[in-house]
Design a protein around this motif. Structure first.
Motif, short mmCIF file in Angstrom:
data_model
loop_
_atom_site.label_atom_id
_atom_site.label_comp_id
_atom_site.label_asym_id
_atom_site.label_seq_id
_atom_site.Cartn_x
_atom_site.Cartn_y
_atom_site.Cartn_z
N PHE A 1 103.67 29.48 20.90
CA PHE A 1 103.57 30.92 20.63
C PHE A 1 104.96 31.56 20.49
O PHE A 1 105.86 31.28 21.27
CB PHE A 1 102.80 31.61 21.75
CG PHE A 1 101.41 31.07 21.94
CD1 PHE A 1 100.44 31.28 20.97
CD2 PHE A 1 101.08 30.34 23.06
CE1 PHE A 1 99.16 30.78 21.12
CE2 PHE A 1 99.81 29.83 23.22
CZ PHE A 1 98.84 30.04 22.25
N ALA A 2 105.06 32.45 19.49
CA ALA A 2 106.31 33.19 19.30
C ALA A 2 106.45 34.25 20.38
O ALA A 2 105.47 34.92 20.72
CB ALA A 2 106.31 33.84 17.92
N CYS A 3 107.65 34.40 20.89
CA CYS A 3 107.88 35.42 21.92
C CYS A 3 109.34 35.82 21.91
O CYS A 3 110.21 35.03 22.31
CB CYS A 3 107.48 34.90 23.29
SG CYS A 3 107.88 36.07 24.60
N ASN A 4 109.59 37.05 21.49
CA ASN A 4 110.97 37.55 21.43
C ASN A 4 111.62 37.67 22.80
O ASN A 4 112.84 37.62 22.92
CB ASN A 4 111.00 38.92 20.76
CG ASN A 4 110.76 38.83 19.26
OD1 ASN A 4 111.25 37.91 18.60
ND2 ASN A 4 109.99 39.77 18.72
N LYS A 5 110.80 37.88 23.81
CA LYS A 5 111.37 38.02 25.16
C LYS A 5 111.86 36.67 25.66
O LYS A 5 112.90 36.57 26.29
CB LYS A 5 110.32 38.61 26.11
CG LYS A 5 110.85 39.00 27.48
CD LYS A 5 109.74 39.46 28.40
CE LYS A 5 109.30 40.88 28.17
NZ LYS A 5 110.34 41.88 28.47
N ARG A 6 111.11 35.62 25.38
CA ARG A 6 111.49 34.29 25.86
C ARG A 6 112.51 33.64 24.92
O ARG A 6 113.47 33.00 25.37
CB ARG A 6 110.24 33.41 25.98
CG ARG A 6 110.43 32.14 26.78
CD ARG A 6 109.20 31.25 26.71
NE ARG A 6 109.00 30.78 25.35
CZ ARG A 6 107.96 31.09 24.59
NH1 ARG A 6 107.00 31.85 25.06
NH2 ARG A 6 107.88 30.67 23.35
N ALA B 1 103.83 37.07 19.31
CA ALA B 1 102.46 36.63 19.06
C ALA B 1 101.43 37.65 19.51
O ALA B 1 100.29 37.65 19.04
CB ALA B 1 102.22 35.30 19.78
N ALA B 2 101.81 38.53 20.42
CA ALA B 2 100.84 39.49 20.95
C ALA B 2 100.46 40.57 19.95
O ALA B 2 99.37 41.15 20.04
CB ALA B 2 101.41 40.13 22.21
N GLN B 3 101.35 40.87 19.01
CA GLN B 3 101.07 41.99 18.09
C GLN B 3 99.76 41.78 17.35
O GLN B 3 99.00 42.73 17.16
CB GLN B 3 102.23 42.13 17.08
CG GLN B 3 103.58 42.41 17.69
CD GLN B 3 103.80 43.87 18.09
OE1 GLN B 3 102.91 44.69 17.92
NE2 GLN B 3 104.97 44.17 18.63
N ALA C 1 109.21 44.57 18.35
CA ALA C 1 109.66 43.30 18.93
C ALA C 1 108.85 42.88 20.14
O ALA C 1 108.74 41.68 20.42
CB ALA C 1 111.14 43.41 19.32
N CYS C 2 108.27 43.84 20.87
CA CYS C 2 107.60 43.49 22.14
C CYS C 2 106.72 44.63 22.64
O CYS C 2 107.13 45.80 22.60
CB CYS C 2 108.65 43.15 23.20
SG CYS C 2 107.97 42.64 24.80
N ILE C 3 105.53 44.26 23.12
CA ILE C 3 104.62 45.25 23.71
C ILE C 3 104.15 44.77 25.10
O ILE C 3 103.04 45.07 25.53
CB ILE C 3 103.40 45.51 22.79
CG1 ILE C 3 102.74 44.19 22.36
CG2 ILE C 3 103.80 46.38 21.60
CD1 ILE C 3 101.44 44.37 21.60
N ALA C 4 105.02 44.05 25.77
CA ALA C 4 104.64 43.52 27.09
C ALA C 4 104.64 44.62 28.14
O ALA C 4 105.55 45.45 28.19
CB ALA C 4 105.62 42.42 27.51
N VAL C 5 103.66 44.59 29.00
CA VAL C 5 103.53 45.59 30.06
C VAL C 5 104.40 45.21 31.26
O VAL C 5 104.47 44.05 31.65
CB VAL C 5 102.04 45.68 30.50
CG1 VAL C 5 101.90 46.22 31.91
CG2 VAL C 5 101.26 46.55 29.53
#
Ligand code: SF4
Length: 331
Positions: free
Chosen positions: A130-135, A142-144, A159-163
């Motif tokens: 999975f793609a993940c800009n944070k990691r 991948a979450a988008q 770039a990121c919508i992580a809670v």
């Protein structure tokens, strides 16, 4: 898990030196309830771990002051949650701790480390493919377009919508807490509301702390806002679950009229989120069910949903309204 060296200093200056000497892939560890998990998942791969549990001066906390409450960063979540004055005069703080994690985890976890826990986004934690800009900065998110039921409605970016997953920090945000930190360049104080940052184009950067900086204390101003407060947390099950939505609310009332209101949102934003516009709508007016409902709607006015998390906008607004009604009963 990759090999790492382990050191256990006994003073704060020694701990700071140990981290500075180890370079950017060194990590502090306290209760270990977050870092060890991430190491096993290969999300974190420190070459050196600095165990700070030997720093005795950071284990205590003092809730007897008339001006501020002071929590050493290594105070245990369970001990603070059970403190008599916190339960009586600052119920939102006690509830934010007692509703977090399990009793076993609360017995291990520290109040300082809890502020720095990392997102539960499954793509971040599970890694390839999975793609993940944070990691892995620049790899995508991948979450988008993926499973985003639990992702952020506020403060997200392309770039990121992580809670941000914590509870304690949400209650601290409502009370305008401050965090004392120390690093190789000295000590400073950071407002809790400025400790975490929105992801923008650099979601791997989550706080304003430098890699060598250690949280030493959390301080909460004592005010008349304490007693009429609550941390209201809505989750899929009533125990050991992260928030779908949460709200920390604190009120100062004159009769039925709101003189001051604080609202902080959890489980819905990329960082602890103060709903300041919603707070303003309440001041100078009676706190009726209608006013609480309207404030909840204002709190989510800027929300941006993705495919699977739309339902949490209304849920979040109702959480705020319910929290305001609960806090009103505690004056
Ligand atoms: Fe990674 Fe953030 Fe996207 Fe999750 S939401 S996959 S943490 S970039």
């Amino acid at each position: 898990m990759q090999p790492f060296t382990y050191v256990k200093p006994s003073t704060v200056p020694e701990a700071v030196l140990a981290v500075a000497a180890g370079g950017p892939s060194t990590r502090f560890i306290a209760g270990g309830t977050s870092l060890y998990d991430l190491m096993k998942l290969n999300v974190e791969a420190p070459t050196r771990v600095v165990d700070i549990t030997g720093l005795k001066e950071l284990h205590s906390f003092d809730t007897s002051g008339s001006r501020e409450l002071v929590f050493g960063a290594l105070a245990r979540m369970s001990d603070v949650a059970e403190d008599g004055r916190i339960k009586r005069d600052f119920p939102a703080l006690a509830e934010s701790l007692s509703k977090a994690a399990s009793q076993q985890l609360r017995n291990m976890a520290s109040v300082g480390g809890n502020l720095l826990q990392r997102t539960r986004c499954p793509y971040f934690r599970h890694g390839e493919p999975f793609a993940c800009n944070k990691r892995a900065p620049g790899s995508g998110c991948a979450a988008q377009e993926g499973l985003n039921r639990g992702h952020a409605l506020l403060g997200g970016s392309q770039a990121c919508i992580a809670v941000y997953p914590g509870d304690w920090a949400i209650a601290l945000a409502a009370f305008d807490a401050e965090v004392d930190v120390i690093g190789q360049h000295g000590q400073r104080t950071v407002a809790l509301n400025g400790l975490h940052v929105e992801p923008r184009d650099t979601p791997q950067v989550e706080t304003v702390l430098a890699p060598d900086e250690l949280i030493t204390r959390i301080r909460v101003p004592v005010s008349r806002l304490g007693r009429a407060s609550t941390y209201h947390k809505i989750r899929d099950r009533e125990s050991y679950a992260f928030a779908l939505t949460s709200a920390a609310v604190a009120l100062r009332l004159d009769g039925q009229t709101v003189r001051e209101a604080r609202i902080a949102l959890g489980g819905v934003a990329t960082k602890p989120w103060r709903a300041r516009e919603a707070e303003r709508t309440l001041v100078g007016r009676p706190l009726t069910a209608e006013a609480a409902k309207a404030a909840g709607e204002v709190a989510f006015r800027g929300a941006r949903s993705t495919e699977h998390n739309r339902f949490r906008i209304e849920l979040g607004a109702r959480t705020v309204a319910d929290a305001l009604m609960i806090a009103r009963q505690r004056v």
